[in-house]
Structure formats: structure tokens, C-alpha cells
Design a protein around this motif. Structure first.
Motif, PDB file in Angstrom:
ATOM      1  N   MET A   1      44.372  46.206  50.915  1.00  0.00           N
ATOM      2  CA  MET A   1      44.930  46.555  49.757  1.00  0.00           C
ATOM      3  C   MET A   1      46.195  46.443  49.520  1.00  0.00           C
ATOM      4  O   MET A   1      46.881  46.132  48.499  1.00  0.00           O
ATOM      5  N   THR A   2      47.012  46.776  50.641  1.00  0.00           N
ATOM      6  CA  THR A   2      48.538  46.677  50.721  1.00  0.00           C
ATOM      7  C   THR A   2      48.946  45.100  50.361  1.00  0.00           C
ATOM      8  O   THR A   2      49.798  44.848  49.755  1.00  0.00           O
TER       9      THR A   2
ATOM     10  N   LEU B   1      39.972  44.606  44.060  1.00  0.00           N
ATOM     11  CA  LEU B   1      39.214  44.933  45.144  1.00  0.00           C
ATOM     12  C   LEU B   1      39.302  46.253  45.405  1.00  0.00           C
ATOM     13  O   LEU B   1      38.200  46.926  45.718  1.00  0.00           O
ATOM     14  N   PRO B   2      40.589  47.068  45.248  1.00  0.00           N
ATOM     15  CA  PRO B   2      40.397  48.681  45.793  1.00  0.00           C
ATOM     16  C   PRO B   2      39.547  49.522  44.968  1.00  0.00           C
ATOM     17  O   PRO B   2      39.175  50.648  45.474  1.00  0.00           O
TER      18      PRO B   2
ATOM     19  N   ASN C   1      47.113  42.642  49.209  1.00  0.00           N
ATOM     20  CA  ASN C   1      46.713  42.325  47.550  1.00  0.00           C
ATOM     21  C   ASN C   1      47.736  42.790  46.498  1.00  0.00           C
ATOM     22  O   ASN C   1      48.161  42.297  45.766  1.00  0.00           O
ATOM     23  N   ILE C   2      48.138  44.230  46.768  1.00  0.00           N
ATOM     24  CA  ILE C   2      49.277  44.471  46.006  1.00  0.00           C
ATOM     25  C   ILE C   2      50.581  43.951  46.127  1.00  0.00           C
ATOM     26  O   ILE C   2      51.395  43.611  44.917  1.00  0.00           O
TER      27      ILE C   2
ATOM     28  N   ILE D   1      37.816  51.597  47.654  1.00  0.00           N
ATOM     29  CA  ILE D   1      38.153  52.847  47.890  1.00  0.00           C
ATOM     30  C   ILE D   1      37.002  53.802  47.823  1.00  0.00           C
ATOM     31  O   ILE D   1      36.579  54.587  48.663  1.00  0.00           O
TER      32      ILE D   1
ATOM     33  N   ILE E   1      44.526  53.875  41.631  1.00  0.00           N
ATOM     34  CA  ILE E   1      44.425  53.769  43.055  1.00  0.00           C
ATOM     35  C   ILE E   1      44.352  55.162  43.781  1.00  0.00           C
ATOM     36  O   ILE E   1      43.777  55.563  44.515  1.00  0.00           O
TER      37      ILE E   1
ATOM     38  N   SER F   1      41.599  39.991  43.782  1.00  0.00           N
ATOM     39  CA  SER F   1      42.413  40.785  44.706  1.00  0.00           C
ATOM     40  C   SER F   1      42.790  41.861  43.867  1.00  0.00           C
ATOM     41  O   SER F   1      42.857  43.109  44.563  1.00  0.00           O
TER      42      SER F   1
ATOM     43  N   GLY G   1      41.092  48.876  55.420  1.00  0.00           N
ATOM     44  CA  GLY G   1      41.086  48.894  53.901  1.00  0.00           C
ATOM     45  C   GLY G   1      42.527  48.862  53.445  1.00  0.00           C
ATOM     46  O   GLY G   1      42.874  48.178  52.414  1.00  0.00           O
ATOM     47  N   SER G   2      43.368  49.920  53.887  1.00  0.00           N
ATOM     48  CA  SER G   2      44.607  49.933  53.427  1.00  0.00           C
ATOM     49  C   SER G   2      45.554  48.559  53.466  1.00  0.00           C
ATOM     50  O   SER G   2      46.226  48.373  52.713  1.00  0.00           O
TER      51      SER G   2
END
Length: 539
Positions: A444-445, A406-407, A447-448, A411, A487, A403, A440-441
Motif C-alpha cells: 500500500m505504501t 487495492l487498500p 502504491n500511495i 485492509i 484508509i 493500485s 500489505g503495508s
């Protein structure tokens, strides 16, 4: 030394990036013997020529790490989180189709684009992160296979971890029979997993109305539901899969025209949709079986305790007690097929990553041995010290690493496929670009958020002294700041390098295309198809 018996005027040497090289490269008598050539015609029959890469990619969505998360979701929330799998599967299809399009249109896979686009330092960092992701992906496969061997043959988990190294030799033996046969093997293993869990559904008999309600009515009820939902999403889209899919599509020789490129993109989308649908049904089956079993009114006190913290090692004994001995054996067979098939795809991803980022290719057995050793060592140590429960926790840690990383694959993929500099007229349209960046955002959000909240909980519940907790917090949040800066660098950096497209719109521009970039890429295919004939090395 010259090649003999060749019917082609092309040099017969395989180089690492499509350029011809005469050092440490094998000489093949007939490079087209095992190629998959797509006929230059408009027909739905062409779809069968494209079938294969999507099945190899779909294995990553049903690896032992996914099974672990699915079991916990069903045990704790019954069918309430099934909708997460539905959403994640749609997101996965969109992202995987972008990876396939990148390879089809440009003739280069994602790792090669990263090497061409970024400077040496960012490129090196991206390579290291990709390699770590591949090792993190291999850890659940090693542990899952070890658990399966324990279930089937009562082999201790630590011995099973060591035995998984033998899959390296099995993989090398399989590679010699061609990419088509290997794809058929993966499809067979995928269908084996599906058959096992569909049979489990027959044993468990979950309520169909509740399953449908869980699929289409979103809810996050109960403590910890959000965290588990994030884990389900994080386990679905893996960074190594993006590198893998963009490379696997290069094993086909497609018609070199605008129409041929569009047809290839369309058929790869259909093929990926079919393969991911099978993976989706398997994930749904795992959650449904777990939900039905752990919410049964006939559970003993011991089985209820097992459901409180259900993992891969406890699942077969729980299934055996509730559904019968055959149920646990089916689960073990499915887990074994999942671990071994995931090993194959992870090894290929590692080969493409190293070739793409570093312009370097190791022999398949060396590459496989290195990757497997890096996964076996921590798995063996944890299995010896922490036993089965420790090995199960290591799967969760590996999923968190994936996780986190991934970005750094997602990206670049989103930027490259949305760029006319890279993709020409085949670049994502504005609506598709907006949709893919939103998807995608969100991923990623999520996961972060998962990483930050997990780190905060670690500090609060670690029982460390105040000074140690402060230093750990400073180090952790500084690392997160660097992580977010990386990122943002990838997001806001503009693409600078143009790509020579495989199918250009005018005859004059088409002549400018380098012949070494025509499909299929010999260096890509050679990784999947080691020559069965004698090879000669040049001095």
C-alpha cells in the motif's frame, strides 16, 4: 409450486446470501448434481478436489496489463527487475491464501463480510470502488484482445474492441457445462500462454546466468527504475482477485470439522502456490524475452526506437523482425488467451461483488454485458481518437486505478483474517499477522507513493497556467487527504460483528451453526453453474 423428484429434505431454492427466499429464484431439480464434494478422509488425493480456484485467480497475474509492464521492464532494464517479480509473487501467494482461508473458515466471501461488518455508507463506498476496480481490470483485457486480433487477422484495433463484446456470449455458453470444465478450460489457457512464452524463450535464448542474477540480486539502477518497479508490484496484486478467491473456494463441499477446515486451507495454499508459480514463470519469460531482444546487438535503428517505448502493439513486430514471424504469432496467441481468460475471472468477480455488497444478483448475461460495456466504451473512444498508442496508455491508467483501490480490499481482508471474532482458532497467528501486515503495508505504501509522485509530475509537466496548476494541486491533494482518511478508517476501526464458524470445537456449539452456511454455498455455485435443467419461477 412444489419441487418434485428431489431426494433431499432441503428446500431447493437458491437465495442470494444463503437465506431461503421465494422470489425471483430458480428451482433446481437436483442441487447436488454438479457439486464438487471433498471426501472425508486424510489423503493427498483430496488435493485434486481442491484444484481449480487457484488457476482462475492466477490469470489476473498474467493479464495484458502485466504483459505491458513486463515488456517495458525487460526493454529498459534487461533482467535487472526480475527480482521484483519474485518478491511480488511471494506477496501475492500470502495474500491470496488469506482470501481463500477467509472463505473456507467462515463460509462467506470478502464482499459479504464487508456488508455484515460496515455501516451502509462505508459499505456502499467500498462497493462502488470494487466495481470501478473490476471495470479498470476489464479495460486491459479488452484492449489486449483487440491487439491480439489485430496481430493475428489484421483487424483494426477499434473493431477488435467491439468484437471483444462477443466474449460475453462465449462465456455464457461455457458456464452451462459446469465449474470443473470451466476450471479445466482456464488451466488449458494458462498452459497455452506458458507454452507460447517458453517457446519465445527458445527463440530469444537469454543468458541463463544473467537471468538468475536478475532474480536473486536486487538492484534499481537507472532513471525510472523505481517507478517501473512500483508498476510491476502494483500490477501483481489486484483488488478484485481478493473478492474472487474468497468466493471461489465456496464451490467445494468440505468436511465440516476442525481437521477438515485445516486440510482445506493447506491444500488451497498448495494449489495456489502451483498456479501462481506458473504465472511467475510466464512473467519471468516475458521480461527475459523482452530483455534479450531489446538488448541484442543486431537491432536496427527502428527496432531500437521501438524498444525505447515498447508496448503490446509494438512487441509482435519487434519480435518478428528479430526472432522471426512465428515468434510474433506465438505472442499474439498468448495475448488472446490472456485477454479471454481474464474476462471470465473478471466477470465472476463482478457477480460476487454485487451479490456480497448489495445482497443483489443480476442474471449472468446482464452482469457480463454491463461490465463489458463500461470497459468497451472508454476503450473504443480512445482507440478511435488516439489509435494503438492511446489504447496502450489507457492500460497504464487502468493499472494506476487498480493500485489506487487495492487498500480498500486488502485492509478488510487483513483485519478479518487476523480477527478471532471472525476466524476463531483459525485466525492468523501473531507471526503471520505481523508478516502479512508488513507485506500489505509495503504494497500500500508503494502504491500511495506511486500515486503521489505521479500526480506531482503531472502538475509540474502539464504546462498549465499558474492559477490552473494551483487549483489542480488543491483539488488533487484534498482528494489524497480524503483517500488517506478512508484508509486510516479501515485500519483503526475495530471489528464488531462475529461470524458463525463452519467448524466449531465443541459438539454443542457446532449445533448452533446455521444449516444455510454449510458448504458448498448454493448461491455461489449457481453463479458458476447455471442450471442446465428447466427452471420454474415462483410468483
Amino acid at each position: 409450486m412444489a419441487a418434485t423428484g428431489s431426494t433431499s429434505g432441503q428446500p431447493q431454492f437458491i437465495a442470494s446470501t444463503g437465506n431461503r427466499s421465494f422470489s425471483n429464484t430458480p428451482l433446481i431439480e437436483n442441487p447436488d448434481a454438479d457439486r464438487i464434494v471433498v471426501p472425508d478422509r486424510k489423503s493427498w488425493k483430496n488435493l485434486f478436489s481442491y484444484m481449480g480456484p487457484g488457476f482462475l485467480v492466477s490469470i489476473a497475474y498474467i493479464d495484458p496489463g502485466n504483459f505491458e509492464t513486463d515488456l517495458q521492464a525487460g526493454a529498459q532494464y534487461k533482467y535487472g527487475l526480475l527480482w521484483i517479480i519474485l518478491v511480488a509473487s511471494f506477496a501475492a501467494l500470502i495474500i491470496q491464501s488469506l482470501a481463500a482461508n477467509l472463505g473456507v473458515v467462515t463460509g462467506k466471501h470478502l464482499a459479504e463480510h464487508c456488508r455484515n461488518e460496515y455501516n451502509k455508507v462505508p459499505n456502499f463506498i467500498l462497493w462502488v470502488l470494487a466495481e470501478v476496480a473490476i471495470v479498470a481490470c476489464d479495460i486491459p483485457e479488452v484492449i489486449g484482445t483487440a491487439f491480439a486480433l489485430n496481430m493475428l487477422f489484421s483487424i483494426p484495433v477499434w473493431c477488435g474492441v467491439l468484437l471483444t463484446g462477443l466474449s460475453t456470449l462465449v462465456l455464457l455458453a461455457l458456464q452451462q457445462y459446469g465449474v470443473r470444465k470451466l476450471e479445466f478450460l482456464i488451466a488449458f489457457l494458462l498452459l497455452t500462454i506458458a507454452a507460447c512464452f517458453f517457446a519465445e524463450l527458445g527463440y530469444a535464448k537469454p543468458a541463463a546466468t544473467e537471468v538468475v542474477n536478475g532474480l536473486f540480486v536486487p538492484n534499481l539502477k537507472g532513471n525510472g527504475a523505481t517507478g517501473l518497479a512500483i508498476s510491476l508490484l502494483g500490477a501483481m496484486v489486484m483488488p478484485h482477485n481478493l473478492f474472487l478467491h474468497s468466493a471461489l473456494v465456496l464451490s467445494r463441499k468440505i468436511p465440516q470439522s476442525v481437521q477438515g477446515i485445516k486440510e482445506a486451507c493447506r491444500f488451497y495454499l498448495i494449489e495456489s502456490a502451483f498456479a501462481l508459480m506458473v504465472a511467475f514463470l510466464i512473467n519471468i519469460s516475458v521480461i527475459s524475452v523482452s530483455g534479450a531482444v531489446c538488448n541484442s546487438s543486431h537491432l536496427s535503428t527502428e527496432d531500437q526506437n521501438n524498444c525505447m517505448n515498447l508496448d503490446l502493439n509494438k512487441a509482435p513486430f519487434l519480435l518478428e523482425n528479430v526472432l522471426g514471424s512465428w515468434s510474433s504469432k506465438l505472442f499474439a496467441i498468448a495475448l488472446l488467451a490472456s485477454g479471454q481468460s481474464s474476462t471470465i475471472t473478471g466477470t465472476y468477480a463482478g457477480q460476487y461483488v454485487m451479490q456480497g455488497f448489495l445482497d443483489l444478483r443480476l442474471k449472468p448475461w446482464i452482469r457480463n454485458l454491463l461490465t463489458r460495456s463500461l470497459a468497451i466504451v472508454p476503450s473504443l473512444i480512445v482507440a478511435l481518437i488516439g489509435g494503438s498508442s492511446g489504447a496502450g496508455k489507457l492500460i497504464i491508467i487502468a493499472s494506476m486505478i487498480l493500485s489506487f483501490e487495492l487498500p480498500f480490499a486488502l485492509i478488510p481482508l487483513l483485519k478479518f483474517t487476523s480477527s478471532k471474532t471472525k476466524m476463531g482458532e483459525h485466525a492468523n497467528s501473531t507471526p503471520i499477522s505481523v508478516a502479512t501486515w508488513i507485506v500489505g503495508s509495503l504494497i500500500m505504501t508503494i502504491n500511495i507513493y506511486y500515486l503521489i509522485t505521479g500526480f506531482i509530475k503531472l502538475i509540474l509537466h502539464s504546462h498549465l497556467k499558474l492559477v490552473a496548476a494551483v487549483f489542480l494541486g488543491i483539488f488533487g491533494f484534498s482528494s489524497m487527504a480524503v483517500y488517506l482518511a478512508g484508509i486510516l478508517y479501515l485500519v483503526f476501526r475495530k471489528n464488531k460483528k462475529a461470524t458463525h464458524l463452519l467448524a466449531l470445537t465443541t459438539p454443542g456449539s457446532r449445533q448452533m451453526t446455521n444449516e444455510s452456511e454449510s458448504l458448498p454455498r448454493e448461491d455461489i455455485v449457481s453463479m458458476q453453474l447455471p442450471p442446465r435443467r428447466d427452471t420454474v419461477d415462483l410468483d
